[in-house]
Design a protein around this motif. Structure first.
Motif, short mmCIF file in Angstrom:
data_model
loop_
_atom_site.label_atom_id
_atom_site.label_comp_id
_atom_site.label_asym_id
_atom_site.label_seq_id
_atom_site.Cartn_x
_atom_site.Cartn_y
_atom_site.Cartn_z
N VAL A 109 -21.89 -30.29 -4.68
CA VAL A 109 -21.23 -31.60 -4.85
C VAL A 109 -22.05 -32.66 -4.11
CG1 VAL A 109 -18.92 -30.61 -5.08
CG2 VAL A 109 -19.79 -31.18 -2.80
N ASP A 110 -21.64 -33.92 -4.31
CA ASP A 110 -22.26 -35.03 -3.61
C ASP A 110 -21.51 -35.31 -2.32
OD1 ASP A 110 -24.20 -35.44 -5.58
OD2 ASP A 110 -22.84 -36.73 -6.75
N LEU A 111 -22.21 -35.81 -1.31
CA LEU A 111 -21.61 -36.10 -0.03
C LEU A 111 -20.50 -37.13 -0.19
CD1 LEU A 111 -21.65 -35.72 3.07
CD2 LEU A 111 -23.28 -37.62 3.17
N GLY A 112 -19.27 -36.74 0.12
CA GLY A 112 -18.14 -37.64 0.03
C GLY A 112 -17.67 -37.94 -1.38
N GLY A 113 -18.27 -37.30 -2.37
CA GLY A 113 -17.92 -37.57 -3.76
C GLY A 113 -16.82 -36.66 -4.27
N ALA A 114 -16.67 -36.66 -5.59
CA ALA A 114 -15.65 -35.83 -6.21
C ALA A 114 -15.95 -34.35 -5.96
CB ALA A 114 -15.60 -36.11 -7.72
N GLY A 115 -14.93 -33.60 -5.59
CA GLY A 115 -15.10 -32.17 -5.34
C GLY A 115 -15.57 -31.86 -3.92
N TYR A 116 -15.73 -32.89 -3.10
CA TYR A 116 -16.15 -32.67 -1.71
C TYR A 116 -14.92 -32.26 -0.90
CZ TYR A 116 -18.83 -33.38 2.58
OH TYR A 116 -19.50 -33.21 3.77
N THR A 117 -14.74 -30.99 -0.77
CA THR A 117 -13.55 -30.43 -0.14
C THR A 117 -13.81 -30.09 1.33
OG1 THR A 117 -14.18 -28.19 -0.79
CG2 THR A 117 -12.84 -29.47 -2.35
N LEU A 118 -12.80 -29.49 1.95
CA LEU A 118 -12.93 -29.07 3.35
C LEU A 118 -14.05 -28.05 3.52
CD1 LEU A 118 -11.72 -29.26 6.21
CD2 LEU A 118 -10.17 -27.39 5.59
N THR A 119 -14.21 -27.17 2.54
CA THR A 119 -15.29 -26.17 2.60
C THR A 119 -16.66 -26.84 2.53
OG1 THR A 119 -13.87 -24.51 1.55
CG2 THR A 119 -16.25 -24.12 1.50
N ALA A 120 -16.80 -27.79 1.62
CA ALA A 120 -18.08 -28.51 1.49
C ALA A 120 -18.39 -29.28 2.77
CB ALA A 120 -18.03 -29.45 0.29
N MET A 121 -17.38 -29.89 3.36
CA MET A 121 -17.59 -30.61 4.61
C MET A 121 -18.03 -29.66 5.72
SD MET A 121 -14.91 -32.82 6.91
CE MET A 121 -14.18 -31.28 7.50
N ALA A 122 -17.44 -28.46 5.75
CA ALA A 122 -17.83 -27.48 6.76
C ALA A 122 -19.30 -27.09 6.60
CB ALA A 122 -16.94 -26.24 6.65
N VAL A 123 -19.76 -27.00 5.35
CA VAL A 123 -21.18 -26.69 5.11
C VAL A 123 -22.06 -27.84 5.61
CG1 VAL A 123 -22.91 -26.17 3.36
CG2 VAL A 123 -20.60 -25.22 3.15
N SER A 124 -21.61 -29.08 5.39
CA SER A 124 -22.36 -30.24 5.90
C SER A 124 -22.43 -30.20 7.41
CB SER A 124 -21.70 -31.55 5.44
OG SER A 124 -21.83 -31.75 4.05
N TRP A 125 -21.31 -29.89 8.05
CA TRP A 125 -21.30 -29.78 9.51
C TRP A 125 -22.27 -28.71 9.99
CZ3 TRP A 125 -15.62 -30.06 11.74
CH2 TRP A 125 -15.08 -31.31 11.43
N PHE A 126 -22.27 -27.57 9.29
CA PHE A 126 -23.15 -26.46 9.68
C PHE A 126 -24.62 -26.86 9.51
CE2 PHE A 126 -25.54 -22.58 8.66
CZ PHE A 126 -25.28 -21.84 9.80
N ALA A 127 -24.92 -27.55 8.42
CA ALA A 127 -26.30 -27.98 8.18
C ALA A 127 -26.77 -28.94 9.27
CB ALA A 127 -26.42 -28.64 6.81
N MET A 128 -25.91 -29.85 9.69
CA MET A 128 -26.26 -30.79 10.76
C MET A 128 -26.47 -30.07 12.08
SD MET A 128 -23.45 -33.68 9.64
CE MET A 128 -23.85 -34.90 10.87
N ALA A 129 -25.58 -29.11 12.37
CA ALA A 129 -25.72 -28.35 13.62
C ALA A 129 -26.98 -27.50 13.62
CB ALA A 129 -24.48 -27.48 13.83
#
Length: 236
Positions: A109-129
């Motif tokens: 999905v796109d960052l903050g776009g349609a389909g950006y769920t809690l799971t996708a956000m967790a992946v973003s957090w993990f990538a940043m960490a």
């Protein structure tokens, strides 16, 4: 989207993120205290550390403005606490935004776009960490040896060491500037305007007003951003 942002902005996440931010703040205070003690130990005149602090403070205004703007955008996508945490301890706004974007793309999905769920956000957090962890590991393992390597390369010659350090700085910032030019005319204009204003300030303004020397970098950054904004408004 509202569900995942509710979790991302929960009080628990704010409290957990605050722990790391407070630790970073305490480290900064301890470093300042250590620098003050060292200056007194070597009998450095008090006006020199004070001047250095003012120069650093003014020079940080430009980069801080850019970080703040990116943080506002990240808050809308990954929540306020994590955006606050990442940009407080890392400060590399483009890198953090890129890591969060890659995490979203890995979830399809796109960052903050349609389909950006809690799971996708967790992946973003993990990538940043994960991205930030690499810097910490390299710094922790190799920093003690870098000073020895630098002294060995300079052969104990302080003048050659100054040239070597200056050349490294020019190479690093030149690489960063070239990458910005590739992003578009607005970035290129900001670079050119900032560089020219720095030359004008140092060559023509500072000789008449020497006290402005410590503010030249911050002023050049602001001028560069001003021309970039004008360009964006003109082509919009």
């Amino acid at each position: 989207m509202e569900d995942y942002l509710k979790s991302a902005n929960s009080g628990t996440v704010w409290a957990l993120c605050a722990i790391t931010v407070v630790i970073g703040f305490i480290q900064a205070l301890l470093y300042m205290r250590m620098a003050k003690k060292t200056a007194a130990k070597i009998q450095l005149p008090g006006e020199i550390p004070n001047k250095a602090f003012r120069i650093g403070l003014i020079s940080a205004i430009g980069p801080a403005m850019g970080v703040f703007i990116v943080m506002v955008g990240l808050m809308a996508a990954i929540g306020g606490p994590m955006a606050w945490l990442r940009l407080s301890i890392i400060g590399a706004a483009p890198t953090e935004l890129t890591a969060a974007t890659y995490g979203a793309q890995a979830s399809g999905v796109d960052l903050g776009g349609a389909g950006y769920t809690l799971t996708a956000m967790a992946v973003s957090w993990f990538a940043m960490a994960l991205n930030g962890a690499g810097w910490l590991v390299v710094t922790g393992l190799f920093t003690p040896g870098l000073e020895k390597l630098r002294n060995k390369m300079s052969g104990g010659d302080t003048r050659w060491l100054a040239v070597l350090s200056g050349a490294c700085s020019l190479g690093i910032f030149g690489y960063l500037n070239v990458n910005e030019i590739y992003k578009g005319w607005g970035n290129a204009l900001a670079l050119i305007a900032g560089a020219l204003s720095m030359v004008i300030l140092v060559k023509f303004v500072v000789p008449k007003f020497p006290k402005l020397m410590e503010y030249t970098l911050g002023l050049a950054m602001i001028i560069g951003m001003f021309f970039a904004v004008l360009y964006d408004l003109a082509v919009a």
